[in-house]
Design a protein around this motif. Sequence first.
Motif, PDB file in Angstrom:
ATOM      1  N   ILE A 247     -30.609 -34.667 -34.794  1.00 24.77           N
ATOM      2  CA  ILE A 247     -29.990 -34.244 -36.058  1.00 24.77           C
ATOM      3  C   ILE A 247     -29.027 -33.086 -35.809  1.00 24.77           C
ATOM      4  O   ILE A 247     -29.376 -32.116 -35.132  1.00 24.77           O
TER       5      ILE A 247
ATOM      6  N   PHE B 141     -27.176 -30.597 -38.301  1.00 23.58           N
ATOM      7  CA  PHE B 141     -27.061 -30.233 -39.708  1.00 23.58           C
ATOM      8  C   PHE B 141     -25.667 -29.680 -40.013  1.00 23.58           C
ATOM      9  O   PHE B 141     -24.946 -29.260 -39.112  1.00 23.58           O
TER      10      PHE B 141
ATOM     11  N   THR C 148     -27.609 -24.137 -37.145  1.00 27.06           N
ATOM     12  CA  THR C 148     -29.045 -23.856 -37.208  1.00 27.06           C
ATOM     13  C   THR C 148     -29.532 -23.231 -35.907  1.00 27.06           C
ATOM     14  O   THR C 148     -30.701 -23.317 -35.567  1.00 27.06           O
TER      15      THR C 148
ATOM     16  N   GLN D  11     -31.876 -20.350 -24.304  1.00 24.90           N
ATOM     17  CA  GLN D  11     -33.109 -20.028 -25.043  1.00 24.90           C
ATOM     18  C   GLN D  11     -33.238 -20.911 -26.289  1.00 24.90           C
ATOM     19  O   GLN D  11     -34.322 -21.396 -26.617  1.00 24.90           O
TER      20      GLN D  11
ATOM     21  N   TYR E 265     -36.269 -23.706 -26.786  1.00 26.10           N
ATOM     22  CA  TYR E 265     -37.110 -23.704 -27.988  1.00 26.10           C
ATOM     23  C   TYR E 265     -37.167 -25.119 -28.585  1.00 26.10           C
ATOM     24  O   TYR E 265     -38.235 -25.662 -28.869  1.00 26.10           O
TER      25      TYR E 265
ATOM     26  N   ALA F 240     -39.075 -27.595 -26.390  1.00 28.17           N
ATOM     27  CA  ALA F 240     -40.527 -27.411 -26.511  1.00 28.17           C
ATOM     28  C   ALA F 240     -41.053 -28.043 -27.795  1.00 28.17           C
ATOM     29  O   ALA F 240     -42.147 -28.612 -27.813  1.00 28.17           O
ATOM     30  N   LEU F 241     -40.279 -27.960 -28.878  1.00 31.48           N
ATOM     31  CA  LEU F 241     -40.714 -28.581 -30.132  1.00 31.48           C
ATOM     32  C   LEU F 241     -40.813 -30.102 -29.973  1.00 31.48           C
ATOM     33  O   LEU F 241     -41.505 -30.776 -30.733  1.00 31.48           O
ATOM     34  N   HIS F 242     -40.098 -30.624 -28.966  1.00 31.42           N
ATOM     35  CA  HIS F 242     -40.174 -32.063 -28.698  1.00 31.42           C
ATOM     36  C   HIS F 242     -41.061 -32.373 -27.491  1.00 31.42           C
ATOM     37  O   HIS F 242     -41.015 -33.476 -26.947  1.00 31.42           O
TER      38      HIS F 242
ATOM     39  N   ARG G  67     -28.070 -30.027 -28.144  1.00 33.74           N
ATOM     40  CA  ARG G  67     -29.475 -29.842 -28.526  1.00 33.74           C
ATOM     41  C   ARG G  67     -30.038 -31.112 -29.171  1.00 33.74           C
ATOM     42  O   ARG G  67     -31.152 -31.540 -28.859  1.00 33.74           O
TER      43      ARG G  67
END
Lengths: 263, 239
Positions: free
Chosen positions: B80, B82, B86, B95, B99, B102-104, B147
């Motif tokens: 995504i 946006f 973001t 960094q 982040y 890591a969320l994935h 990202r």
Amino acid sequence: MRTFGIALLAIITRETLRYVGQRERFLAALVRPLVWLLVFAAGFRAALGLSIIPPYQTYITYETYIVPGLCGMILLFNGMQTSLSLVYDREMGSMKVLLTAPLPRGWLLFCKLVASTLISTLQAYTFLAIAWLFEIRLDLWGYIAVFPALCISGLMLGALGLAISSQVKQLENFAGVMNFVIFPMFFLSSALYPLWKMAEAGEVLFWICTINPFTHAVELIRFALYLEINLAALGWTSLSLGVFLALALYGYDPARGITRDGK
Amino acid sequence: MSGLRVQNLSHSYGAKQALKDVGFEIERGRFCALLGPNGAGKSTLYAILTGLLLPNNGTIEIADTLLHETPLRALAKMGIVFQQTTLDLDLSVRQNLRYFAALHGFAGKAADIRIDAALDRLGMLERAGEKVRALNGGHKRRTEIARALLHEPEVLLLDEPTVGLDSQTRIAITEHVHRLCTEVGLTVLWATHLTDEVRPTDELILLHKGEILERGIAAQICGALPLAEVFMRKVGQPI
């Protein structure tokens, strides 16, 4: 489970990196309770007489009495700071990145909460270390025993912040939170004066103080510092944590939208 | 095969209907432009597609995964970008990407390999150590696209990704995403109100006041006319 752990670590790292980058926030969080401890307490000591109440075994100075309350103050302000940063995250859009990660929303919010609680706890310990330098010293084991109390209280106040952040849709409305949440919670508690003093002032005030979750967070910390467990305070704080977490989860339910206009 | 399928999607905010019975399908590896003026319902559609908002009605399938049945699996297949930035401005590009990785579920070396590859593809590798605040608009957008592609999604959703960028950067980013469709079979939904970003061979959806006015291949919808004019005739106002 591994992915859950990776996300938790990442969120803690991110919050810590952001926190380290905001040194003024750290200083402000320390200066506030130190002003109470070193300035206000000197004046209040003359006005307030303290009797021997549990967990204290003897007469104590007023400075000693308010140390747990000021630890609570740090957790309270930090909880609200977390709330503020969540509203900021939402305005800036980074909340969307978090909430579109392929992990349960409850877990993501809980990670946020853990990260902010760890920072709050670190701040509270820094405050206790400074108080120690000013001769307000406790048993060494007390400093260790207070860790879980600080964590539970920090989680509870952080969860409150999380629940509030789901309702505050704009950063500008945040001043209201200060007036209607932080100040009543802090002053209508046992942080600055024992509850029996409040009972002398009026039944209603005493009753409000008694049900205020912040009172119980402070008492949990106070008893832990003296190596005692206040079960009633533990129960009330844990119950409040559960209620605030449920409210936060409800607030961040996608059916309600997460941004202004529900978009 | 279907990359993205939307059926009977409706949503309203109180009395205001934002989306009315929206339905479309994008084949895998296709670039679909979603064209609509401000207030057409694009942002609401994106909020629903990304699971940030639950619709009143309708179903969404992301690469054969129903969003309402298995939302986490569907989100894992989705990249995504946006409309607003973001990124964390005070963190470095790397960094920020760590982040997100890591969320994935990616950490350590596995994450770094992906981050290097994604940044390299978008010509951002040498800026990995820079703070996002120091980047210009184009580089921020590239970082966000890098990202969004870190976890190798099957579907990429972009909500007006080129707003505020100069024309050269816009062309470069649009070309890059088109290339991803043909090279790696990525399915793309690209919301825009800039007609020059749409190629004749692209799929096109015209959205107006929450309804689909037209959908099909851009060249077939436009015929010999420029897209901006077609839009003007259909909607009665310039885009």
